[in-house]
Structure formats: C-alpha cells, structure tokens
Design an enzyme around this catalytic site. Structure first.
Site, mmCIF file in Angstrom:
data_model
loop_
_atom_site.group_PDB
_atom_site.id
_atom_site.type_symbol
_atom_site.label_atom_id
_atom_site.label_comp_id
_atom_site.label_asym_id
_atom_site.label_seq_id
_atom_site.Cartn_x
_atom_site.Cartn_y
_atom_site.Cartn_z
ATOM 1 N N SER A 68 0.637 -11.610 10.200
ATOM 2 C CA SER A 68 0.114 -12.932 9.844
ATOM 3 C C SER A 68 -0.246 -13.700 11.118
ATOM 4 O O SER A 68 0.351 -13.488 12.175
ATOM 5 C CB SER A 68 1.156 -13.720 9.069
ATOM 6 O OG SER A 68 1.614 -12.974 7.961
HETATM 7 N N1 SAH Z 1 5.289 -11.030 8.247
HETATM 8 C C1 SAH Z 1 4.561 -9.794 8.371
HETATM 9 C C2 SAH Z 1 3.440 -9.824 7.364
HETATM 10 C C3 SAH Z 1 2.998 -8.487 6.990
HETATM 11 S S1 SAH Z 1 1.776 -8.507 5.701
HETATM 12 C C4 SAH Z 1 4.044 -9.656 9.784
HETATM 13 O O1 SAH Z 1 3.815 -10.687 10.399
HETATM 14 O O2 SAH Z 1 3.860 -8.541 10.263
HETATM 15 C C5 SAH Z 1 2.786 -8.419 4.248
HETATM 16 C C6 SAH Z 1 3.714 -7.257 4.133
HETATM 17 O O3 SAH Z 1 4.254 -7.283 2.820
HETATM 18 C C7 SAH Z 1 3.077 -5.867 4.307
HETATM 19 O O4 SAH Z 1 3.741 -5.176 5.317
HETATM 20 C C8 SAH Z 1 3.274 -5.217 2.935
HETATM 21 O O5 SAH Z 1 3.506 -3.818 2.999
HETATM 22 C C9 SAH Z 1 4.485 -5.954 2.410
HETATM 23 N N2 SAH Z 1 4.657 -5.915 0.948
HETATM 24 C C10 SAH Z 1 3.708 -6.012 -0.013
HETATM 25 N N3 SAH Z 1 4.266 -5.927 -1.237
HETATM 26 C C11 SAH Z 1 5.604 -5.766 -1.043
HETATM 27 C C12 SAH Z 1 6.718 -5.601 -1.928
HETATM 28 N N4 SAH Z 1 6.588 -5.580 -3.258
HETATM 29 N N5 SAH Z 1 7.942 -5.466 -1.371
HETATM 30 C C13 SAH Z 1 8.130 -5.476 -0.030
HETATM 31 N N6 SAH Z 1 7.109 -5.627 0.845
HETATM 32 C C14 SAH Z 1 5.861 -5.761 0.354
#
Ligand code: SAH
Length: 217
Positions: A68
């Site tokens: 993000s």
């Molecule tokens: N805060 C993270 C954001 C990553 S994007 C960063 O800054 O790197 C959102 C993340 O949510 C992704 O890695 C995706 O795989 C995860 N995600 C999506 N659906 C999910 C679920 N049901 N349970 C756990 N993680 C999930």
C-alpha cells in the site's frame, strides 16, 4: 564514506521527503510520522524497485499484490490510533509486512494474517531482519479473523470486502476499532467502533484496495 553508509543517508533523506509529503496529505499523528521516518520501506520491496520505495505509490510485491502507498498506511494507522494506542492488534493482509512493522513499533502485540504463503514468508523474513519480536504470523483466510487471539483493541484490514465480515466485529474488544475498506467497484474506508450495545460505523474516504479473496494459496 562506504557504500552502505551512502545508501543509509540517501534513504534517510528520501524518508524525510516522504514524511513532509504525508504531512501535506493531512497525516498529523506524530507517533505515526516518527515511525515512518525511521522504518526502511525500501527493505520491504525487491531491489529493482527499491529506489521508488519512498514515492507515494503502491508498488508490486509479487503474486499480483501491492504494498500500500505510504499515505494509505499512514492514514489507516492514524485512524486506528485516533482514540488511544491499542494494546493488541489484528492485521489482515500482511503482504510484504511494511504495515505490520509500522503497527508493531506502535502497539504491544500484532497478529497478522495472510492467505498467500510465499508473501507471509517474505514478511516474516523482513521483520526478523529488523528484529521485531512482537508479531505473530498466521497463514489463513482472514475473512473470519483469528478467534484464537481475540479480543483485539484494533483490527486493520488491507483488502476490500463487499460487506462487513461479522466475525471481525465480534473479535473486537469493547471500545475497539476496526479500520477497513468496504465495497467492490466503489470502495470506502470505514472506521467501526465497538460500543457497549452495538457498533458505530463511520465512512471516511474513497480508496482503492485489492479484494479480500476467500481461501488460502
Ligand atoms: N499491508 C500490505 C498490503 C498488501 S495488499 C502491504 O503493505 O504490503 C493486501 C494483502 O491482502 C495481499 O497480500 C493479499 O494476498 C491479502 N489478502 C487478500 N485476501 C485475504 C484474505 N482473505 N485473508 C488474508 N489475506 C488476504
């Protein structure tokens, strides 16, 4: 000056510029700004794009996911801390672990859940290299939260669900806050506070997140 010190100084200056940019984007919480000034965001992305780590943009982290943008991380953390620093926090969507690290510097305990195993491993490595010891990593579908660690004083979700997952609400301690994007085509960041007899739901700002996907990978 050796090369490593040179990189250190450059990223320190880039981070200062990033923090100035966050202030302009209405991030006013000095606790959040201080942590983001100090944490090496470039260590959470691949070397090839590390030079872009302090720009206000999401960046690819593999498996079709993105880290993000600094503004989003700062704003969500600020919303979580608005009524005081929570003790135990649940994060859903670990990704590369940068948001996890920001939280772990500010609160006592973090539980973080990711559905994509290689991403969770990467995040675990990043946090270990930076010597974080107050984070528990779980590989599972986070839509149901993580009841074993409940109740949480705060829950932060980095993927958008079409509607509020009720389990998350039930795992909040009274007075606890849940910060999450809701919606599909149009998404809004919500802050939901658990009260003695129910919950308060505030819609804050339009956002763009990856979807909350069921199951694990
Ligand atoms: N805060 C993270 C954001 C990553 S994007 C960063 O800054 O790197 C959102 C993340 O949510 C992704 O890695 C995706 O795989 C995860 N995600 C999506 N659906 C999910 C679920 N049901 N349970 C756990 N993680 C999930």
């Amino acid at each position: 000056m050796d090369a490593a010190a040179g990189i250190g100084m450059t990223s320190d200056r880039s981070r200062r510029r990033m923090v100035d940019m966050l202030r302009h984007a209405c991030v006013a919480d000095e606790r959040v700004l201080a942590v983001m000034q100090e944490l090496p965001r470039h260590a959470f992305v691949e070397e090839g794009i590390a030079s872009r780590a302090y720009e206000d943009t999401p960046l690819p982290i593999g498996h079709g996911q993105t880290i993000s943008s600094p503004t989003i991380v700062a704003r969500m953390t600020q919303l979580l801390l608005e009524k005081g620093v929570p003790g135990r926090v649940l994060e859903i969507g670990t990704g590369c672990g940068y948001q996890t690290a920001v939280l772990a510097r500010l609160v006592k305990e973090v539980y973080t859940i990711e559905r994509i195993a290689p991403l969770l491993d990467k995040a675990r490595r990043h946090l270990r290299d930076l010597r974080f010891y107050n984070v528990r990593f779980k590989h599972r579908d986070g839509s149901g939260g993580y009841a074993e660690g409940a109740p949480y004083d705060g829950i932060l979700c980095a993927a958008s669900a079409p509607s509020l997952p009720v389990e998350l609400l039930s795992q909040l301690a009274p007075g606890g806050r849940l910060v999450l994007p809701l919606g599909t085509d149009e998404q809004w960041l919500h802050v939901i506070e658990r009260t003695a007899d129910g919950h308060l739901d505030e819609r804050r700002e339009a956002v763009r997140f990856v979807p909350l996907v069921p199951g694990v990978a």
